[in-house]
Design a protein around this motif. Structure first.
Motif, mmCIF file in Angstrom:
data_model
loop_
_atom_site.group_PDB
_atom_site.id
_atom_site.type_symbol
_atom_site.label_atom_id
_atom_site.label_comp_id
_atom_site.label_asym_id
_atom_site.label_seq_id
_atom_site.Cartn_x
_atom_site.Cartn_y
_atom_site.Cartn_z
ATOM 1 N N ASP A 115 32.439 68.232 11.860
ATOM 2 C CA ASP A 115 33.523 69.138 11.475
ATOM 3 C C ASP A 115 34.837 68.377 11.318
ATOM 4 O O ASP A 115 35.596 68.622 10.363
ATOM 5 C CB ASP A 115 33.678 70.249 12.512
ATOM 6 C CG ASP A 115 32.548 71.267 12.457
ATOM 7 O OD1 ASP A 115 31.930 71.416 11.384
ATOM 8 O OD2 ASP A 115 32.270 71.916 13.479
ATOM 9 N N ARG A 116 35.123 67.462 12.246
ATOM 10 C CA ARG A 116 36.342 66.646 12.133
ATOM 11 C C ARG A 116 36.314 65.817 10.863
ATOM 12 O O ARG A 116 37.300 65.770 10.103
ATOM 13 C CB ARG A 116 36.475 65.726 13.352
ATOM 14 C CG ARG A 116 37.593 64.693 13.211
ATOM 15 C CD ARG A 116 37.750 63.822 14.436
ATOM 16 N NE ARG A 116 36.605 62.981 14.720
ATOM 17 C CZ ARG A 116 36.384 61.784 14.158
ATOM 18 N NH1 ARG A 116 37.235 61.300 13.249
ATOM 19 N NH2 ARG A 116 35.324 61.068 14.485
ATOM 20 N N LEU A 117 35.189 65.175 10.592
ATOM 21 C CA LEU A 117 35.094 64.323 9.413
ATOM 22 C C LEU A 117 35.160 65.148 8.131
ATOM 23 O O LEU A 117 35.771 64.718 7.150
ATOM 24 C CB LEU A 117 33.803 63.511 9.457
ATOM 25 C CG LEU A 117 33.688 62.511 10.614
ATOM 26 C CD1 LEU A 117 32.374 61.751 10.533
ATOM 27 C CD2 LEU A 117 34.866 61.541 10.635
ATOM 28 N N GLY A 118 34.551 66.332 8.138
ATOM 29 C CA GLY A 118 34.638 67.201 6.961
ATOM 30 C C GLY A 118 36.073 67.595 6.660
ATOM 31 O O GLY A 118 36.494 67.606 5.493
ATOM 32 N N ALA A 119 36.837 67.917 7.713
ATOM 33 C CA ALA A 119 38.249 68.266 7.515
ATOM 34 C C ALA A 119 39.024 67.081 6.949
ATOM 35 O O ALA A 119 39.880 67.244 6.057
ATOM 36 C CB ALA A 119 38.860 68.732 8.835
ATOM 37 N N ASP A 120 38.734 65.875 7.437
ATOM 38 C CA ASP A 120 39.401 64.684 6.904
ATOM 39 C C ASP A 120 39.053 64.479 5.435
ATOM 40 O O ASP A 120 39.916 64.119 4.620
ATOM 41 C CB ASP A 120 38.999 63.444 7.709
ATOM 42 C CG ASP A 120 39.716 63.348 9.049
ATOM 43 O OD1 ASP A 120 40.713 64.066 9.254
ATOM 44 O OD2 ASP A 120 39.271 62.546 9.900
ATOM 45 N N LEU A 121 37.791 64.692 5.073
ATOM 46 C CA LEU A 121 37.398 64.545 3.674
ATOM 47 C C LEU A 121 38.159 65.513 2.774
ATOM 48 O O LEU A 121 38.701 65.113 1.733
ATOM 49 C CB LEU A 121 35.894 64.771 3.517
ATOM 50 C CG LEU A 121 34.969 63.626 3.897
ATOM 51 C CD1 LEU A 121 33.517 64.098 3.863
ATOM 52 C CD2 LEU A 121 35.150 62.441 2.959
ATOM 53 N N HIS A 122 38.218 66.779 3.162
ATOM 54 C CA HIS A 122 38.943 67.767 2.353
ATOM 55 C C HIS A 122 40.398 67.338 2.175
ATOM 56 O O HIS A 122 40.948 67.403 1.061
ATOM 57 C CB HIS A 122 38.883 69.131 3.027
ATOM 58 C CG HIS A 122 37.561 69.829 2.892
ATOM 59 N ND1 HIS A 122 36.919 69.968 1.686
ATOM 60 C CD2 HIS A 122 36.781 70.464 3.813
ATOM 61 C CE1 HIS A 122 35.789 70.649 1.860
ATOM 62 N NE2 HIS A 122 35.684 70.955 3.142
ATOM 63 N N ARG A 123 41.028 66.921 3.252
ATOM 64 C CA ARG A 123 42.443 66.524 3.190
ATOM 65 C C ARG A 123 42.631 65.309 2.280
ATOM 66 O O ARG A 123 43.541 65.288 1.430
ATOM 67 C CB ARG A 123 42.936 66.213 4.612
ATOM 68 C CG ARG A 123 44.331 65.599 4.673
ATOM 69 C CD ARG A 123 44.785 65.409 6.118
ATOM 70 N NE ARG A 123 43.851 64.627 6.920
ATOM 71 C CZ ARG A 123 43.804 63.288 6.926
ATOM 72 N NH1 ARG A 123 44.619 62.592 6.136
ATOM 73 N NH2 ARG A 123 42.951 62.653 7.696
ATOM 74 N N LEU A 124 41.773 64.309 2.427
ATOM 75 C CA LEU A 124 41.937 63.086 1.649
ATOM 76 C C LEU A 124 41.599 63.300 0.176
ATOM 77 O O LEU A 124 42.239 62.710 -0.698
ATOM 78 C CB LEU A 124 41.070 61.977 2.243
ATOM 79 C CG LEU A 124 41.578 61.396 3.565
ATOM 80 C CD1 LEU A 124 40.516 60.515 4.217
ATOM 81 C CD2 LEU A 124 42.872 60.599 3.346
ATOM 82 N N ILE A 125 40.605 64.128 -0.121
ATOM 83 C CA ILE A 125 40.309 64.433 -1.526
ATOM 84 C C ILE A 125 41.548 65.012 -2.199
ATOM 85 O O ILE A 125 41.955 64.577 -3.289
ATOM 86 C CB ILE A 125 39.124 65.410 -1.639
ATOM 87 C CG1 ILE A 125 37.826 64.733 -1.218
ATOM 88 C CG2 ILE A 125 39.000 65.954 -3.069
ATOM 89 C CD1 ILE A 125 36.677 65.703 -0.967
ATOM 90 N N ASP A 126 42.179 65.984 -1.560
ATOM 91 C CA ASP A 126 43.348 66.613 -2.162
ATOM 92 C C ASP A 126 44.516 65.640 -2.287
ATOM 93 O O ASP A 126 45.264 65.668 -3.277
ATOM 94 C CB ASP A 126 43.763 67.836 -1.338
ATOM 95 C CG ASP A 126 42.790 68.997 -1.496
ATOM 96 O OD1 ASP A 126 42.037 69.012 -2.490
ATOM 97 O OD2 ASP A 126 42.787 69.890 -0.626
ATOM 98 N N THR A 127 44.669 64.756 -1.316
ATOM 99 C CA THR A 127 45.740 63.759 -1.377
ATOM 100 C C THR A 127 45.504 62.786 -2.521
ATOM 101 O O THR A 127 46.437 62.409 -3.251
ATOM 102 C CB THR A 127 45.844 63.005 -0.046
ATOM 103 O OG1 THR A 127 46.010 63.939 1.025
ATOM 104 C CG2 THR A 127 47.032 62.055 -0.052
#
Length: 320
Positions: free
Chosen positions: A236-248
């Motif tokens: 879950d932590r890594l998924g949240a990081d992926l979503h954030r970094l994709i958008d960035t």
């Protein structure tokens, strides 16, 4: 065998030897004396796979499946050679990738366009076609078995339109190819893993990638097995990081000016800044400059993919 990792639940990882140590993992799933192999890396990886099977006391005839998450050659370049060594195995591949396994000519041309012919041959060698009768199309929801173990296909576009992930009902984990990003062990801090999205050319689709990540997380997996590099928890932590970094990363691409080389250079510089900040945010084990050097090829390919995505939005282009 020093490059063979045993995770439990019948899941094992082999360092493919591709590129550098701990860059690309090949996974072996063992159940009831039968086996499946997830991704094949390059032709040069085939002896490592056969050595790992011997270490696991699995005969080549006991391998039922070679499962390709997608057909980029760091995942599938050795598939044809590997199938020659596994006489009973069937190859599972997304329907969009099937024809490229039967006749890899266009796949080779696309790879040469990215790396150049000499570098492509150094990385992957001669591609070997797979007979059509040994290939099974990996349609969404398809269930296959390794002994008594059920594996299910999830169609997971985003990194590529021909990408699948494999749900393992015993390990309660996905084999994710590149859809759940890259996690390099050199960045780990006290066993804590991190993840970076991969937006490589030519079919990056951010909406698809976000949706695929969420679809996998909805299964409440205990772990993800990434090709680059192997098992991660805290999904879950890594998924949240992926979503954030994709958008960035999308914001960096959309802010880039001009076109061609100038735009590409600007996107690369923006990605470098993102990962300088991420190294500080996450306290990665490597310093900023070491991190950028580790990610250098990924930054270049990600910038290319973001550029293709920008152009496709303007033209409405679609690919196979």
């Amino acid at each position: 065998m020093k490059d063979l990792i045993h995770y439990g639940d019948g899941v094992h990882a082999i360092d493919s030897g591709y590129g550098r140590p701990q860059l690309a993992a090949i996974h072996v799933i063992v159940q009831d004396g039968r086996a499946a192999i997830v991704d094949s890396a390059s032709n040069a990886s085939v002896p490592r796979i056969l050595g790992a099977l011997a270490a696991l006391d699995i005969a080549p005839e006991a391998v039922d499946w070679v499962l390709l998450t997608h057909i980029h050659l760091d995942h599938a370049g050795g598939a044809g050679s590997l199938m020659c060594a596994l006489p009973q195995a069937r190859l599972l591949v997304h329907p969009r990738g099937l024809r490229h396994m039967i006749d890899p000519g266009k796949l080779w041309e696309a790879t040469c366009a990215v790396y150049g012919p000499e570098r492509a041959f150094d990385l992957y060698g001669q591609l070997v076609p797979v007979p059509a009768e040994r290939i099974v199309p990996a349609t969404d929801g398809l269930e296959i078995h390794v002994g008594s173990r059920m594996l299910r296909v999830f169609d997971t576009p985003g990194h590529a339109r021909h990408h699948i992930c494999i749900w393992d009902s015993v390990a309660r984990a996905f084999f994710t190819g590149d859809t759940f990003g890259l996690s390099y062990r050199e960045l780990d801090v006290d066993g804590r893993a991190f993840v970076v999205p991969t937006t490589t050319p030519t079919q990056f689709d951010p909406e698809g990638m976000h949706a695929s990540i969420d679809r996998m997380l909805a299964m409440r997996p205990q772990a993800m097995y990434l090709t680059h590099y192997s098992r991660v928890g805290e999904v879950d932590r890594l998924g949240a990081d992926l979503h954030r970094l994709i958008d960035t990363m999308l914001a960096v691409a959309e802010a880039a000016r001009g076109d061609g080389v100038a735009r590409h250079v600007e996107i690369v510089a923006g990605l470098e800044q993102i990962f300088r900040e991420e190294a500080a945010r996450q306290n990665w084990a490597l310093g900023e400059e070491e991190t950028l050097e580790l990610l250098r090829m990924d930054l270049e390919l990600n910038a290319q993919g973001l550029g293709v995505w920008l152009d496709s939005r303007q033209t409405g282009a679609t690919g196979a």
